[in-house]
Design a protein around this motif. Sequence first.
Motif, PDB file in Angstrom:
ATOM      1  N   ASP A 130       0.834  -1.211   0.000  1.00 49.61           N
ATOM      2  CA  ASP A 130       0.000   0.000   0.000  1.00 49.61           C
ATOM      3  C   ASP A 130       0.864   1.255   0.000  1.00 49.61           C
ATOM      4  OD1 ASP A 130      -2.228  -1.594   0.037  1.00 49.61           O
ATOM      5  OD2 ASP A 130      -2.547  -1.428   2.219  1.00 49.61           O
ATOM      6  N   MET A 131       1.952   1.239   0.769  1.00 46.97           N
ATOM      7  CA  MET A 131       2.817   2.416   0.854  1.00 46.97           C
ATOM      8  C   MET A 131       3.545   2.669  -0.470  1.00 46.97           C
ATOM      9  SD  MET A 131       4.438   1.999   4.696  1.00 46.97           S
ATOM     10  CE  MET A 131       5.237   3.608   4.671  1.00 46.97           C
ATOM     11  N   LEU A 132       4.027   1.621  -1.104  1.00 45.51           N
ATOM     12  CA  LEU A 132       4.706   1.784  -2.390  1.00 45.51           C
ATOM     13  C   LEU A 132       3.752   2.292  -3.456  1.00 45.51           C
ATOM     14  CD1 LEU A 132       6.917  -1.447  -2.378  1.00 45.51           C
ATOM     15  CD2 LEU A 132       7.727   0.906  -2.131  1.00 45.51           C
ATOM     16  N   ASP A 133       2.534   1.774  -3.471  1.00 46.39           N
ATOM     17  CA  ASP A 133       1.539   2.242  -4.440  1.00 46.39           C
ATOM     18  C   ASP A 133       1.180   3.703  -4.187  1.00 46.39           C
ATOM     19  OD1 ASP A 133       1.503  -0.227  -5.637  1.00 46.39           O
ATOM     20  OD2 ASP A 133      -0.227  -0.969  -4.504  1.00 46.39           O
ATOM     21  N   ILE A 201       8.378   7.753   2.539  1.00 46.81           N
ATOM     22  CA  ILE A 201       6.931   7.798   2.731  1.00 46.81           C
ATOM     23  C   ILE A 201       6.626   7.333   4.147  1.00 46.81           C
ATOM     24  CG2 ILE A 201       6.661   5.495   1.705  1.00 46.81           C
ATOM     25  CD1 ILE A 201       3.840   6.360   0.856  1.00 46.81           C
ATOM     26  N   PHE A 202       5.612   7.974   4.768  1.00 47.88           N
ATOM     27  CA  PHE A 202       5.174   7.620   6.108  1.00 47.88           C
ATOM     28  C   PHE A 202       3.809   6.952   6.056  1.00 47.88           C
ATOM     29  CE2 PHE A 202       8.378  10.727   7.103  1.00 47.88           C
ATOM     30  CZ  PHE A 202       8.881  10.332   8.334  1.00 47.88           C
ATOM     31  N   CYS A 203       3.554   6.134   7.042  1.00 48.75           N
ATOM     32  CA  CYS A 203       2.239   5.499   7.195  1.00 48.75           C
ATOM     33  C   CYS A 203       1.787   5.680   8.646  1.00 48.75           C
ATOM     34  CB  CYS A 203       2.308   4.018   6.846  1.00 48.75           C
ATOM     35  SG  CYS A 203       0.736   3.154   7.050  1.00 48.75           S
ATOM     36  N   VAL A 204       0.553   6.166   8.840  1.00 56.50           N
ATOM     37  CA  VAL A 204      -0.013   6.384  10.169  1.00 56.50           C
ATOM     38  C   VAL A 204      -1.173   5.402  10.365  1.00 56.50           C
ATOM     39  CG1 VAL A 204      -1.063   8.046  11.740  1.00 56.50           C
ATOM     40  CG2 VAL A 204       0.613   8.828  10.049  1.00 56.50           C
ATOM     41  N   ARG A 219       2.404   2.455  15.575  1.00 51.03           N
ATOM     42  CA  ARG A 219       1.495   3.535  15.165  1.00 51.03           C
ATOM     43  C   ARG A 219       2.055   4.335  13.991  1.00 51.03           C
ATOM     44  NH1 ARG A 219      -2.419   5.127  18.658  1.00 51.03           N
ATOM     45  NH2 ARG A 219      -3.241   6.032  16.736  1.00 51.03           N
ATOM     46  N   LEU A 220       3.391   4.357  13.858  1.00 46.99           N
ATOM     47  CA  LEU A 220       4.022   5.121  12.778  1.00 46.99           C
ATOM     48  C   LEU A 220       5.036   4.248  12.054  1.00 46.99           C
ATOM     49  CD1 LEU A 220       4.781   8.559  14.479  1.00 46.99           C
ATOM     50  CD2 LEU A 220       3.374   8.245  12.456  1.00 46.99           C
ATOM     51  N   LEU A 221       5.005   4.312  10.727  1.00 43.83           N
ATOM     52  CA  LEU A 221       5.945   3.544   9.928  1.00 43.83           C
ATOM     53  C   LEU A 221       6.548   4.458   8.872  1.00 43.83           C
ATOM     54  CD1 LEU A 221       5.313  -0.063   8.629  1.00 43.83           C
ATOM     55  CD2 LEU A 221       6.606   1.586   7.295  1.00 43.83           C
ATOM     56  N   CYS A 222       7.874   4.473   8.812  1.00 43.40           N
ATOM     57  CA  CYS A 222       8.583   5.276   7.806  1.00 43.40           C
ATOM     58  C   CYS A 222       9.299   4.318   6.863  1.00 43.40           C
ATOM     59  CB  CYS A 222       9.584   6.215   8.484  1.00 43.40           C
ATOM     60  SG  CYS A 222      10.602   7.171   7.332  1.00 43.40           S
ATOM     61  N   LEU A 223       9.079   4.475   5.574  1.00 39.40           N
ATOM     62  CA  LEU A 223       9.697   3.616   4.563  1.00 39.40           C
ATOM     63  C   LEU A 223      10.704   4.433   3.756  1.00 39.40           C
ATOM     64  CD1 LEU A 223       9.983   1.060   2.844  1.00 39.40           C
ATOM     65  CD2 LEU A 223       7.978   1.807   1.539  1.00 39.40           C
ATOM     66  N   ILE A 224      11.948   3.975   3.747  1.00 40.30           N
ATOM     67  CA  ILE A 224      13.019   4.617   2.962  1.00 40.30           C
ATOM     68  C   ILE A 224      13.385   3.667   1.835  1.00 40.30           C
ATOM     69  CG2 ILE A 224      15.296   5.670   3.025  1.00 40.30           C
ATOM     70  CD1 ILE A 224      13.425   7.013   4.943  1.00 40.30           C
ATOM     71  N   ILE A 225      13.167   4.102   0.603  1.00 44.38           N
ATOM     72  CA  ILE A 225      13.539   3.299  -0.558  1.00 44.38           C
ATOM     73  C   ILE A 225      14.627   4.058  -1.315  1.00 44.38           C
ATOM     74  CG2 ILE A 225      11.671   4.271  -1.987  1.00 44.38           C
ATOM     75  CD1 ILE A 225      12.631   0.605  -2.105  1.00 44.38           C
ATOM     76  N   SER A 226      15.791   3.449  -1.485  1.00 46.88           N
ATOM     77  CA  SER A 226      16.945   4.154  -2.034  1.00 46.88           C
ATOM     78  C   SER A 226      17.536   3.383  -3.209  1.00 46.88           C
ATOM     79  CB  SER A 226      18.014   4.350  -0.948  1.00 46.88           C
ATOM     80  OG  SER A 226      18.403   3.099  -0.421  1.00 46.88           O
ATOM     81  N   PRO A 227      18.383   4.048  -4.031  1.00 40.82           N
ATOM     82  CA  PRO A 227      19.054   3.332  -5.131  1.00 40.82           C
ATOM     83  C   PRO A 227      20.017   2.273  -4.584  1.00 40.82           C
ATOM     84  CG  PRO A 227      19.197   5.724  -5.405  1.00 40.82           C
ATOM     85  CD  PRO A 227      18.701   5.477  -4.023  1.00 40.82           C
ATOM     86  N   VAL A 228      20.359   1.320  -5.439  1.00 41.77           N
ATOM     87  CA  VAL A 228      21.297   0.285  -5.025  1.00 41.77           C
ATOM     88  C   VAL A 228      22.658   0.904  -4.721  1.00 41.77           C
ATOM     89  CG1 VAL A 228      22.475  -1.828  -5.752  1.00 41.77           C
ATOM     90  CG2 VAL A 228      20.080  -1.462  -6.353  1.00 41.77           C
ATOM     91  N   ARG A 229      23.062   1.897  -5.497  1.00 46.35           N
ATOM     92  CA  ARG A 229      24.323   2.592  -5.273  1.00 46.35           C
ATOM     93  C   ARG A 229      24.033   4.070  -5.074  1.00 46.35           C
ATOM     94  NH1 ARG A 229      28.307   1.444 -10.058  1.00 46.35           N
ATOM     95  NH2 ARG A 229      29.718   2.504  -8.634  1.00 46.35           N
ATOM     96  N   SER A 230      24.540   4.634  -3.974  1.00 42.42           N
ATOM     97  CA  SER A 230      24.336   6.047  -3.704  1.00 42.42           C
ATOM     98  C   SER A 230      25.480   6.563  -2.858  1.00 42.42           C
ATOM     99  CB  SER A 230      23.003   6.290  -2.980  1.00 42.42           C
ATOM    100  OG  SER A 230      22.942   5.555  -1.771  1.00 42.42           O
TER     101      SER A 230
END
Length: 829
Positions: A130-133, A201-204, A219-230
């Motif tokens: 749901d968060m990725l979408d 992105i955050f989810c509450v 109650r709170l979820l933070c999703l960090i999606i990053s490149p393979v190389r950074s």
Amino acid sequence: MNSALASLKATQAQVNDDEYDDMDMEVEVRRRGPPALEIKGMGQLISLKNIADKWKKKAVKKRALNLGFCNNTSGIALNCHAIYWNKKKSVDLKNYHNEARASKDVAKFVENPAVLFKNRGTSWKDILTDMLDHLKVCKPTLKFNTSTALKSLLSNANDGTISEWLQGLKYDVDDEETSVTEKTFVVVLGTCPSIAETHTIFCVFDSPVNLGQSMREMRLLCLIISPVRSKQTKTGIEVGRTYATLLSNNELRRKLIQCKTTKDFAGLLKEECNRVQEEDAVKERELKHTTVEENKDQNPLRTFFEDIMPPGKCLINDIRRRSKHYLSDYTDGLNDLTSVKKYISSIIFLYFSLLLPVIAFGVLNAEGTKKKIETKRGILSQAIGGILFAVFSGQPLSVVQTTIPVVLFIKLIYTFGVEMFNVDFLTFYTLTGLWNSFFLIIYSVTGISKIMAFCSRSTEEIVGIFISIAFIVDSFKYVAKQFKKHWCFDHENTYCDASMALAVFLIVFGTLFLALQIFNFKTSPYLSATKRAIVAEYALPFSVLVMSFVGTYLLSPLSLGTFTDGEPAAGYTLFYMHPLKVDGCIDGTCEKVGVGAFVTTIGLGFIVSTLFFVEANVAASMVNSPHNKLKKGAAYHLDLFVTALINIIMSIYGLPWMHACLPHSPMHVRSLADVEEKIEGGYVSEIVVSVRETRLTNLIANALIMISVLMIPKPLEYIPTPALYGILLFISISSLGEFQLWERILLLITEQNQYPPNYYIKKVPQKAIHLFTALQILQILFLCGLSFSGFSYLKMLFPFIIISLIPIRKFLIPKIISKVHLEALDGSH
């Protein structure tokens, strides 16, 4: 603290549970560290645990609960003091004042926030999907495959557990040594190959969700999606630390959970970011203010003179400090096989790394002084001076040797004495050397070396890299000279022989290549770590032996030449006290030393002493650097005094002068060190664990050089001259890796995602790093332009230019780059 506890104990008998609630106390709710109470009027912090132990009453915990320290009667702190990372157990909260990327990460999120409210998912797979979408909806230009991203986020698609995450760590008030994870928020980390930058992105959740043993009240979820190389400062873990630090505050979490709109959510994050940044800045200022308050009555100039007065104080202190370790300097490590092996490899390294450059410098001195000072005298000078310094110096790990600037000054002295005043060169040389030693004795007795306390690491590295560049330039000049002499650039050259030029090129760079390959063998996967280290330590002698065989036997028809070519004629005496011809030469070939010539020797002696003072102290400072973890103490003044006495002998006998040098001194320390490899972010770095502080290696190596005088002409004549310059190249290039400046120069041509995880990379913006590097490069270029110019008299300014680097760093650079960034770039990290 003791006075506070005493006062607390004195009031204990008058306090009961009810009275405690009414006591006049102030509470400091700290965002980090264990919860604490500050008792008004005492100005001391007492941990809740200590108060509870003293009073033995439940009122302490009750008070903590009422004031917001704890969220239940078990006494668990609300605010987190650290971050739990499932890959590394615990990491520090991010300092928003020092770590430049933190506020930038939040500002980037606030520009285009992505928050998912009222999610009712019960499994990781459903929630993350749901968060990725939703992230794609918030950022229409963002294209990635959801299933691919899920594979990096979930460690097992069947049971739906996450692979990498961050959580807050909180103290248990009853036991401050115990920490528990915060169960109301989590930062999930993942990578995706199809994205170019990191996204958040955050989810509450409407109500607490049970997502695992340590996440039962989520109650709170933070999703960090990053490149393979950074870039190291933009990786998922670094961005995750940014948000985990903010979410460590319980009050912010409460407000975020109550948010209804994305705008309000982003506004709260931005507000908390500003608050934390200001809080960290205030703490930094308070720390500096405390230091200033402690030293406000101390005038730096007054303190400096108090430290060095009366004359001789610093020199006597050095003798006292080092004398108690004198016997152990000879005996330490002799009963340890590992140490003995280290000593042997270090002796061999010192022998070749000192002997071969001395031979090369001897060739240069012979050219510059018309063979008045030549190779044999250079070798004898190294042996005598090295032995005396090893026996009588305060810091025996420093290595003394003639250096390229000294060679240039000897040539300059010949120009003044012979070509300008037409006096006997060795007489002029002796007078200049005696004045040099006179000034060095004054420096050591008066404690002027204390001025080096104002010399920062960046200044030391500028001097060190300049010396390495001087070696490199000298080697390339030799190769260019051989090509000009033997290559057919013009058809008027009667000595045209291209094969000779190519052979010189082969030997010089073949020696360099072979030595570097053996030296870098320690980073290869072959053999064991111990055996690889042993092989690497013998890189220099092995490469010399191999290329000497190639040059002397395989290329024997070309006659590459050796340092023994063109030695003085019959009647030559090696160790001979040259009589001072102050009244001129009997045969009339030189004039007497007049007032002008005598005054010039004073001026030149002062200039040479300044050069010795700066270079010797810089070398000693790098040897005594804190990261080397030496235990027996430094002896700057004693070393300078011993150097002065050694150079009196050198001047009287017409031998080349010497002082503690670069890069041999820090390389000698390195050869005696035990190091450990530290892996961080996929990068391997070496940390010095301990160093064997001994006089034996320096003493024995120079004793072997003394024996080498008997090896002239054979077998030393089998070492071709090009191999000597190849060794100069190896010593200079292999030493560059020890300088942070060289590391930052390489960053200018390094891809950002390949930056190493160094301290300053995380603390300083990229522009500030490159600006500081550019300023240092300008200073190096100025030194090079001054030293390598064709104007001999300009070279006299060289020592003063080096000294001027200290006020430039102290007063000018801080006006261009902030002091906070300079502390990270130029501090002792």
